[in-house]
Scaffold this active site. Structure first.
Site, PDB file in Angstrom:
ATOM      1  N   ASP A  10       0.364   2.583   3.659  1.00 45.95           N
ATOM      2  CA  ASP A  10      -0.417   3.721   3.175  1.00 45.95           C
ATOM      3  C   ASP A  10       0.301   5.013   2.939  1.00 45.95           C
ATOM      4  OD1 ASP A  10      -2.432   4.954   1.917  1.00 45.95           O
ATOM      5  OD2 ASP A  10      -3.798   5.172   3.810  1.00 45.95           O
ATOM      6  N   ASN A  22      -4.304   5.984  -8.021  1.00 43.20           N
ATOM      7  CA  ASN A  22      -4.891   7.166  -7.942  1.00 43.20           C
ATOM      8  C   ASN A  22      -3.834   8.343  -8.382  1.00 43.20           C
ATOM      9  OD1 ASN A  22      -3.124   7.112  -5.332  1.00 43.20           O
ATOM     10  ND2 ASN A  22      -4.957   8.362  -4.142  1.00 43.20           N
ATOM     11  N   HIS A  66      -6.211  -0.642   5.382  1.00 44.97           N
ATOM     12  CA  HIS A  66      -6.051   0.237   6.586  1.00 44.97           C
ATOM     13  C   HIS A  66      -7.432   0.309   7.440  1.00 44.97           C
ATOM     14  CE1 HIS A  66      -8.358   2.678   3.779  1.00 44.97           C
ATOM     15  NE2 HIS A  66      -7.370   3.043   3.022  1.00 44.97           N
ATOM     16  N   HIS A 105       2.440  14.368   0.020  1.00 49.65           N
ATOM     17  CA  HIS A 105       1.879  15.524  -0.574  1.00 49.65           C
ATOM     18  C   HIS A 105       2.906  16.633  -0.177  1.00 49.65           C
ATOM     19  CE1 HIS A 105      -2.080  14.106  -0.971  1.00 49.65           C
ATOM     20  NE2 HIS A 105      -2.051  13.405   0.130  1.00 49.65           N
ATOM     21  N   HIS A 142       0.771  -0.923   0.063  1.00 47.68           N
ATOM     22  CA  HIS A 142      -0.116   0.114  -0.023  1.00 47.68           C
ATOM     23  C   HIS A 142       0.979   1.406   0.043  1.00 47.68           C
ATOM     24  CE1 HIS A 142      -4.112   1.442   1.846  1.00 47.68           C
ATOM     25  NE2 HIS A 142      -3.503   2.422   0.957  1.00 47.68           N
ATOM     26  N   ASP A 180      -8.279   2.761  -4.246  1.00 53.85           N
ATOM     27  CA  ASP A 180      -7.677   3.152  -3.084  1.00 53.85           C
ATOM     28  C   ASP A 180      -7.594   4.883  -2.996  1.00 53.85           C
ATOM     29  OD1 ASP A 180      -6.640   2.844  -0.201  1.00 53.85           O
ATOM     30  OD2 ASP A 180      -5.273   3.902  -1.113  1.00 53.85           O
ATOM     31  N   HIS A 201       1.631   4.794  -1.966  1.00 52.51           N
ATOM     32  CA  HIS A 201       1.256   6.119  -2.970  1.00 52.51           C
ATOM     33  C   HIS A 201       2.578   6.653  -3.585  1.00 52.51           C
ATOM     34  CE1 HIS A 201      -2.920   5.839  -2.386  1.00 52.51           C
ATOM     35  NE2 HIS A 201      -2.627   5.798  -1.071  1.00 52.51           N
ATOM     36  N   LEU A 202       2.921   6.316  -4.883  1.00 47.10           N
ATOM     37  CA  LEU A 202       4.155   6.871  -5.368  1.00 47.10           C
ATOM     38  C   LEU A 202       3.987   8.192  -6.300  1.00 47.10           C
ATOM     39  CD1 LEU A 202       6.083   3.642  -6.341  1.00 47.10           C
ATOM     40  CD2 LEU A 202       6.593   5.194  -4.353  1.00 47.10           C
TER      41      LEU A 202
HETATM   42  O1  DOR Z   1      -4.802   9.705   3.746  1.00 49.32           O
HETATM   43  C1  DOR Z   1      -4.919   9.167   2.662  1.00 49.32           C
HETATM   44  N1  DOR Z   1      -4.256   9.623   1.816  1.00 49.32           N
HETATM   45  N2  DOR Z   1      -5.690   8.080   2.579  1.00 49.32           N
HETATM   46  C2  DOR Z   1      -5.874   7.453   1.414  1.00 49.32           C
HETATM   47  O2  DOR Z   1      -6.466   6.525   1.412  1.00 49.32           O
HETATM   48  C3  DOR Z   1      -5.474   8.091   0.061  1.00 49.32           C
HETATM   49  C4  DOR Z   1      -4.141   8.863   0.437  1.00 49.32           C
HETATM   50  C5  DOR Z   1      -3.622   9.619  -0.627  1.00 49.32           C
HETATM   51  O3  DOR Z   1      -3.743   9.135  -1.807  1.00 49.32           O
HETATM   52  O4  DOR Z   1      -3.265  10.603  -0.354  1.00 49.32           O
END
Ligand code: DOR
Length: 428
Positions: A303, A92, A230, A307, A58, A150, A60-61
């Site tokens: 997870d 995503n 999660h 950002h 899990h 997700d 996010h790249l």
């Molecule tokens: O906190 C989160 N950020 N939960 C998620 O399910 C998505 C993720 C994101 O892509 O920033």
């Protein structure tokens, strides 16, 4: 490819504790122990723990399209720095990974980096819009190992049912984001005493419990392998474990932050702690920890959700959800759960190695001749402070800034290549 020896390492994998040996790597695979002979590189381990590199299902790249947050190079380097040899990237991105060509492109670019291995997930619905399924078979043929929207819950139960039927036929794992969207609504934190005190819109645990129930029931109905990502609340976990006990083919994930932080952190109004699903109460954290101890939980997934600083410096209502944690996951959990006596080290390792492998139907990683040389060398002694600025991730801030932790990965090898060496970080 070079021959490397890890000299005098304490070897541990899911099959047990193999004692202290010299482990040889050759041609990208484990060659054997105590073999002797010429080597190109010698890694002095001083008895540190050498174990299969971790697997994160899990991550996010943000690549393609959101490289200001993270890209393949920084994200896979962060994974290696956290001791991870394999990560499953979430879909995503921008564009969403909903076409086979995007999967192929990710796999091809990642293979060139010499960092952690990338095994991409692909989207369940086109554009994550929740109305039309993607072409699972084509995505799988291109290299996608998991199907998930997700980040966005699949609101339409009929679409989710069709997705489960399709995935079951192909033997693909569906990962859920189990929050009932109309109930979650505009909640920015857990709904409870703290959200009421702070006057912030809450997201109740019932939103999670409801959707876990729906997703688990669809797994039962269709026979699909559904991975509940999660799980953050006691109610959510209770529903998930009941479904599992009833024979639904589900697996259960928890994250490092839901195991260690509570909604009290939001009293700072700092979006650093804004995450979906939200941080819950101390009671929830205690229940999740208990579920881990009881063997109900299948894996720990990070997870990791980076950002930009500008985004995370907005006000709490408008900042995006997400905590970037690949590089602190093991030391955090080792320090807070293992060193405190709450959890055995073998259990923690299981949740990062054999556990995720089993969720995916992959071979459990082993330190045996011929196995891929995906290894991490863990220093369980040195205590170092968390320093966001030294992260390989582009998200150089963390809820655990300054905390002194033990259990830092010192070296991570992927396919016989040294992807990470802590060298630069001397004990403080
Ligand atoms: O906190 C989160 N950020 N939960 C998620 O399910 C998505 C993720 C994101 O892509 O920033």
């Amino acid at each position: 490819m070079s021959r490397v020896v890890f000299r005098g390492a304490h070897l541990v994998d899911g099959a047990g504790d193999h004692g202290v040996h010299d482990l040889y790597v050759n041609g990208g695979v484990v060659e054997g122990v105590d073999l002797g002979g010429e080597v190109d590189r010698e890694v002095e381990t001083a008895g540190a723990l050498l174990t299969p590199a971790f697997l994160d299902l899990h991550t996010h790249l943000r690549d393609p399209g959101q490289e200001q947050k993270e890209d393949l190079s920084s994200g896979l380097a962060a994974a290696a720095a956290g001791g991870f040899g394999t990560v499953v990237s979430m879909a995503n991105t921008d564009p969403v990974v909903d076409e086979p060509g995007l999967v192929t492109d990710l796999v091809r670019r990642a293979a060139r980096l010499g960092q952690a291995r990338l095994r991409p997930a692909a989207a369940l619905s086109r554009g994550l819009a929740g109305d039309r399924l993607t072409d699972f078979a084509a995505l799988q043929a291109a290299g996608a190992v998991m199907i998930t929207d997700d980040g966005i819950p699949v609101a339409d139960s009929h679409l989710m049912r069709r997705a489960c039927e399709y995935a079951a036929e192909l033997g693909l794992v569906i990962q859920t984001h189990s929050e009932e969207p109309s109930l979650r609504a505009g909640g920015v934190m857990h709904e409870g005493a703290v959200s009421r005190r702070l006057g912030l819109p809450g997201n109740p645990d019932a939103a999670e419990a409801l959707m876990i129930f729906r997703d688990g029931e669809l797994a039962r109905l269709t026979g699909a392998r559904v991975h509940i990502a999660h799980v953050s609340s006691k109610r959510g976990m209770q529903v998930a474990e009941q479904l599992k006990a009833d024979g639904a083919p589900i697996t259960i994930e928890v994250t490092p932050h839901h195991l260690t932080l509570t909604d009290e952190a939001l009293a700072s109004f700092d979006p650093l702690y804004k995450v979906a699903p939200p941080l819950r109460t101390a009671d929830d954290v205690a229940y999740l920890r208990d579920a881990v101890r009881r063997g109900v939980v299948d894996n720990i997934g990070t997870d990791h959700a980076p950002h930009t600083r500008a985004e995370k410096e907005r006000d709490l209502l408008s900042a995006p959800f997400g905590i970037a944690n690949l590089e602190v996951t093991f030391p955090l959990l080792y320090t807070e759960l293992v060193l405190t006596g709450e959890l055995g080290l073998p259990t923690l390792l299981h949740l990062l190695q054999d556990g995720p492998a089993r969720v995916m139907g992959w071979e459990p990683p082993r330190l045996v001749p011929g196995a891929p040389a995906d290894l991490t060398l863990l220093d369980l002694e040195a205590e170092l402070p968390v320093e966001g600025r030294s992260f390989r991730s582009k998200a150089k801030w963390t809820p655990w800034e300054g905390e002194r932790l033990r259990g830092w990965p010192r070296v991570t090898m992927v396919g016989g290549v040294l992807a990470f060496e802590r060298g630069a970080l001397a004990p403080a």
